[in-house]
Structures are given as C-alpha cells and as structure tokens.
Scaffold this motif. Structure first.
Motif, PDB file in Angstrom:
ATOM      1  N   PHE A  77      33.002  46.780  63.917  1.00  0.00           N
ATOM      2  CA  PHE A  77      33.387  47.025  62.534  1.00  0.00           C
ATOM      3  C   PHE A  77      32.136  47.021  61.679  1.00  0.00           C
ATOM      4  CE2 PHE A  77      34.517  45.407  58.298  1.00  0.00           C
ATOM      5  CZ  PHE A  77      35.477  46.328  57.927  1.00  0.00           C
ATOM      6  N   ARG A  78      32.007  48.053  60.878  1.00  0.00           N
ATOM      7  CA  ARG A  78      30.900  48.125  59.926  1.00  0.00           C
ATOM      8  C   ARG A  78      31.479  48.660  58.636  1.00  0.00           C
ATOM      9  NH1 ARG A  78      25.718  51.793  60.935  1.00  0.00           N
ATOM     10  NH2 ARG A  78      25.812  52.708  58.876  1.00  0.00           N
ATOM     11  N   ALA A  79      31.295  47.934  57.572  1.00  0.00           N
ATOM     12  CA  ALA A  79      31.856  48.343  56.296  1.00  0.00           C
ATOM     13  C   ALA A  79      30.735  48.656  55.320  1.00  0.00           C
ATOM     14  CB  ALA A  79      32.747  47.252  55.721  1.00  0.00           C
ATOM     15  N   SER A  80      30.870  49.770  54.684  1.00  0.00           N
ATOM     16  CA  SER A  80      29.959  50.141  53.626  1.00  0.00           C
ATOM     17  C   SER A  80      30.800  50.830  52.564  1.00  0.00           C
ATOM     18  CB  SER A  80      28.872  51.076  54.165  1.00  0.00           C
ATOM     19  OG  SER A  80      28.042  51.462  53.100  1.00  0.00           O
ATOM     20  N   PHE A  81      31.398  50.024  51.716  1.00  0.00           N
ATOM     21  CA  PHE A  81      32.227  50.578  50.665  1.00  0.00           C
ATOM     22  C   PHE A  81      32.082  49.735  49.413  1.00  0.00           C
ATOM     23  CE2 PHE A  81      34.918  47.535  52.864  1.00  0.00           C
ATOM     24  CZ  PHE A  81      35.548  46.848  51.836  1.00  0.00           C
ATOM     25  N   GLN A  82      32.495  50.310  48.350  1.00  0.00           N
ATOM     26  CA  GLN A  82      32.431  49.610  47.076  1.00  0.00           C
ATOM     27  C   GLN A  82      33.757  49.829  46.366  1.00  0.00           C
ATOM     28  OE1 GLN A  82      28.937  50.455  44.826  1.00  0.00           O
ATOM     29  NE2 GLN A  82      29.888  49.898  42.889  1.00  0.00           N
ATOM     30  N   CYS A  83      34.291  48.766  45.799  1.00  0.00           N
ATOM     31  CA  CYS A  83      35.507  48.879  45.007  1.00  0.00           C
ATOM     32  C   CYS A  83      35.481  47.785  43.953  1.00  0.00           C
ATOM     33  CB  CYS A  83      36.755  48.772  45.882  1.00  0.00           C
ATOM     34  SG  CYS A  83      37.006  47.180  46.674  1.00  0.00           S
ATOM     35  N   THR A  84      36.371  47.925  42.999  1.00  0.00           N
ATOM     36  CA  THR A  84      36.436  46.892  41.965  1.00  0.00           C
ATOM     37  C   THR A  84      37.040  45.632  42.564  1.00  0.00           C
ATOM     38  OG1 THR A  84      38.665  47.477  41.233  1.00  0.00           O
ATOM     39  CG2 THR A  84      36.815  48.666  40.204  1.00  0.00           C
ATOM     40  N   MET A  85      36.778  44.525  41.954  1.00  0.00           N
ATOM     41  CA  MET A  85      37.361  43.261  42.413  1.00  0.00           C
ATOM     42  C   MET A  85      38.879  43.300  42.265  1.00  0.00           C
ATOM     43  SD  MET A  85      35.059  41.473  43.772  1.00  0.00           S
ATOM     44  CE  MET A  85      35.635  39.798  43.883  1.00  0.00           C
ATOM     45  N   THR A  86      39.366  44.011  41.266  1.00  0.00           N
ATOM     46  CA  THR A  86      40.815  44.155  41.078  1.00  0.00           C
ATOM     47  C   THR A  86      41.435  44.884  42.272  1.00  0.00           C
ATOM     48  OG1 THR A  86      40.540  44.194  38.681  1.00  0.00           O
ATOM     49  CG2 THR A  86      42.606  45.087  39.557  1.00  0.00           C
ATOM     50  N   ASP A  87      40.793  45.982  42.708  1.00  0.00           N
ATOM     51  CA  ASP A  87      41.301  46.714  43.864  1.00  0.00           C
ATOM     52  C   ASP A  87      41.238  45.862  45.129  1.00  0.00           C
ATOM     53  OD1 ASP A  87      41.892  48.947  42.354  1.00  0.00           O
ATOM     54  OD2 ASP A  87      40.083  50.057  42.950  1.00  0.00           O
ATOM     55  N   LEU A  88      40.155  45.131  45.318  1.00  0.00           N
ATOM     56  CA  LEU A  88      40.026  44.255  46.483  1.00  0.00           C
ATOM     57  C   LEU A  88      41.094  43.161  46.445  1.00  0.00           C
ATOM     58  CD1 LEU A  88      38.479  43.545  49.057  1.00  0.00           C
ATOM     59  CD2 LEU A  88      36.954  42.143  47.643  1.00  0.00           C
ATOM     60  N   ALA A  89      41.316  42.593  45.273  1.00  0.00           N
ATOM     61  CA  ALA A  89      42.353  41.563  45.128  1.00  0.00           C
ATOM     62  C   ALA A  89      43.723  42.144  45.465  1.00  0.00           C
ATOM     63  CB  ALA A  89      42.338  41.004  43.707  1.00  0.00           C
ATOM     64  N   ASP A  90      43.999  43.384  45.004  1.00  0.00           N
ATOM     65  CA  ASP A  90      45.281  44.031  45.318  1.00  0.00           C
ATOM     66  C   ASP A  90      45.444  44.217  46.820  1.00  0.00           C
ATOM     67  OD1 ASP A  90      46.072  44.183  42.668  1.00  0.00           O
ATOM     68  OD2 ASP A  90      45.563  46.314  42.439  1.00  0.00           O
ATOM     69  N   LEU A  91      44.392  44.681  47.491  1.00  0.00           N
ATOM     70  CA  LEU A  91      44.464  44.898  48.941  1.00  0.00           C
ATOM     71  C   LEU A  91      44.763  43.598  49.691  1.00  0.00           C
ATOM     72  CD1 LEU A  91      41.467  47.328  49.514  1.00  0.00           C
ATOM     73  CD2 LEU A  91      43.894  47.878  49.672  1.00  0.00           C
ATOM     74  N   ILE A  92      44.064  42.548  49.335  1.00  0.00           N
ATOM     75  CA  ILE A  92      44.270  41.265  50.006  1.00  0.00           C
ATOM     76  C   ILE A  92      45.662  40.728  49.696  1.00  0.00           C
ATOM     77  CG2 ILE A  92      43.495  38.860  50.114  1.00  0.00           C
ATOM     78  CD1 ILE A  92      40.614  39.988  49.709  1.00  0.00           C
ATOM     79  N   TYR A  93      46.088  40.833  48.437  1.00  0.00           N
ATOM     80  CA  TYR A  93      47.423  40.381  48.036  1.00  0.00           C
ATOM     81  C   TYR A  93      48.510  41.107  48.823  1.00  0.00           C
ATOM     82  CZ  TYR A  93      51.642  40.101  45.156  1.00  0.00           C
ATOM     83  OH  TYR A  93      52.934  39.944  44.729  1.00  0.00           O
ATOM     84  N   ILE A  94      48.400  42.417  48.915  1.00  0.00           N
ATOM     85  CA  ILE A  94      49.410  43.216  49.625  1.00  0.00           C
ATOM     86  C   ILE A  94      49.427  42.864  51.109  1.00  0.00           C
ATOM     87  CG2 ILE A  94      49.966  45.558  50.398  1.00  0.00           C
ATOM     88  CD1 ILE A  94      49.027  46.459  47.560  1.00  0.00           C
ATOM     89  N   ALA A  95      48.272  42.705  51.701  1.00  0.00           N
ATOM     90  CA  ALA A  95      48.196  42.441  53.132  1.00  0.00           C
ATOM     91  C   ALA A  95      48.717  41.061  53.506  1.00  0.00           C
ATOM     92  CB  ALA A  95      46.762  42.600  53.616  1.00  0.00           C
ATOM     93  N   LEU A  96      48.509  40.080  52.663  1.00  0.00           N
ATOM     94  CA  LEU A  96      48.796  38.702  53.056  1.00  0.00           C
ATOM     95  C   LEU A  96      49.971  38.055  52.338  1.00  0.00           C
ATOM     96  CD1 LEU A  96      45.112  37.424  53.251  1.00  0.00           C
ATOM     97  CD2 LEU A  96      46.498  38.459  55.053  1.00  0.00           C
ATOM     98  N   SER A  97      50.509  38.686  51.321  1.00  0.00           N
ATOM     99  CA  SER A  97      51.531  38.062  50.493  1.00  0.00           C
ATOM    100  C   SER A  97      52.926  38.112  51.115  1.00  0.00           C
ATOM    101  CB  SER A  97      51.582  38.754  49.131  1.00  0.00           C
ATOM    102  OG  SER A  97      52.596  38.180  48.331  1.00  0.00           O
ATOM    103  N   THR A  98      53.702  37.112  50.806  1.00  0.00           N
ATOM    104  CA  THR A  98      55.128  37.091  51.153  1.00  0.00           C
ATOM    105  C   THR A  98      55.964  37.044  49.870  1.00  0.00           C
ATOM    106  OG1 THR A  98      55.106  34.684  51.337  1.00  0.00           O
ATOM    107  CG2 THR A  98      54.730  35.946  53.364  1.00  0.00           C
ATOM    108  N   ASP A  99      55.386  37.482  48.791  1.00  0.00           N
ATOM    109  CA  ASP A  99      56.001  37.445  47.466  1.00  0.00           C
ATOM    110  C   ASP A  99      57.234  38.347  47.386  1.00  0.00           C
ATOM    111  OD1 ASP A  99      56.499  37.283  44.761  1.00  0.00           O
ATOM    112  OD2 ASP A  99      54.519  37.955  44.128  1.00  0.00           O
ATOM    113  N   ASP A 100      58.300  37.835  46.784  1.00  0.00           N
ATOM    114  CA  ASP A 100      59.527  38.619  46.609  1.00  0.00           C
ATOM    115  C   ASP A 100      59.321  39.811  45.683  1.00  0.00           C
ATOM    116  OD1 ASP A 100      61.177  37.265  48.344  1.00  0.00           O
ATOM    117  OD2 ASP A 100      61.881  35.840  46.827  1.00  0.00           O
TER     118      ASP A 100
END
Length: 159
Positions: A77-100
């Motif tokens: 795995f090699r990552a070379s990308f840039q995104c806003t912290m908001t977008d990164l937070a959304d990705l992590i939230y979606i991947a790991l959340s169990t929120d209703d």
C-alpha cells in the motif's frame, strides 16, 4: 479507502484478506477457514468494490463444476493523496460508524433510487452531504455501487 477500513476493522475480514494474500481460494475454502458463508460473501463483496481482489475460474476435477477463486490484487500500500480534514473525517466515520443516522440516510438514498434519482450530486444536495460522502457510503452498502456520476444497484449475483 472505505473498503480498506471496513476490511481491516473486522477481524474475520482481515483474516480472509490475509489468506487471500497468500493463495488463490474459493468461497468454500474461505468458509472452511473462517466461518459462515454470509460473512465470506460480505467480505468478498467489499473487497470487490474496492478493487482489492481479483478472480478467475478454477479448472474443476473431472465431474465437478468450475468455481471462482480469489486472491488479493495488491501486496503493498502506498498512498499519495490530499483531501480536506472534513473529507477524511467523513470517510473514517462512514467506514467505522454504527450510527443509526447512517441507516436512515441509506434508507433515504434507497428511496431516491427507487424514484429514479441516481445522481450523486443531487442526492448529496438533497440530504445535505457531500458527493464524496454519498460515494463513500455506497462503498459500505452491499447493494449499491457507483457508475460514473450516479448510483446503481450492485450486481452481486455474478460472484
């Protein structure tokens, strides 16, 4: 990114990924090693959405039916990308959340697709989320996928 986080956040999925990183294996072989069919099917679906596995037909022994076998596509795995912290937070939230709230949003997106609205940007505007949020959510939902700028129902029958 979402399929990776989903895979490595689930111990069974991680185990299957590690097995597929070493050998070509069928769903039945994965079931023998890891457990029930539903878990294996869900893992394969997520890995396919992330383009993290490849498949081929295994040549059967005489009198048997051919079956698909899988292995991981990438060993590093090699990552070379840039995104806003908001977008990164959304990705992590979606991947790991169990929120209703995510379940409710998925239900609303399903309703939109049934009425014929498949545009990612229109759906994002309607529910007050970014297009990236809708795309990431579709990677988590087994029956949805992204085609171009729209959402479609995934064809999981061709496994």
């Amino acid at each position: 990114m979402v399929p990776l986080l989903l895979t490595f956040n689930n111990p069974k999925f991680k185990q299957m990924y590690e097995l597929l990183n070493k050998n070509w294996m069928t769903e039945d072989e994965l079931c023998e090693q890891c457990g029930e069919q539903a878990c294996v099917a869900a893992c394969i679906s997520i890995l396919k959405k992330g383009n993290l596995i490849e498949e081929q037909w295994r040549m059967p022994k005489p009198g048997q039916k051919p079956c698909k076998e899988y292995r991981t596509t990438y060993g590093t795995f090699r990552a070379s990308f840039q995104c806003t912290m908001t977008d990164l937070a959304d990705l992590i939230y979606i991947a790991l959340s169990t929120d209703d709230n995510l379940r409710t949003l998925v239900s609303n997106i399903d309703d939109e697709l049934k009425t014929g609205n498949s545009s990612i940007s229109d759906i994002g505007r309607k529910f007050g989320v970014s297009s990236l949020f809708v795309k990431a959510l579709s990677k988590r939902i087994p029956h949805l996928d992204v085609k171009g700028q729209g959402l479609v129902y995934a064809d999981n029958n061709g496994r």
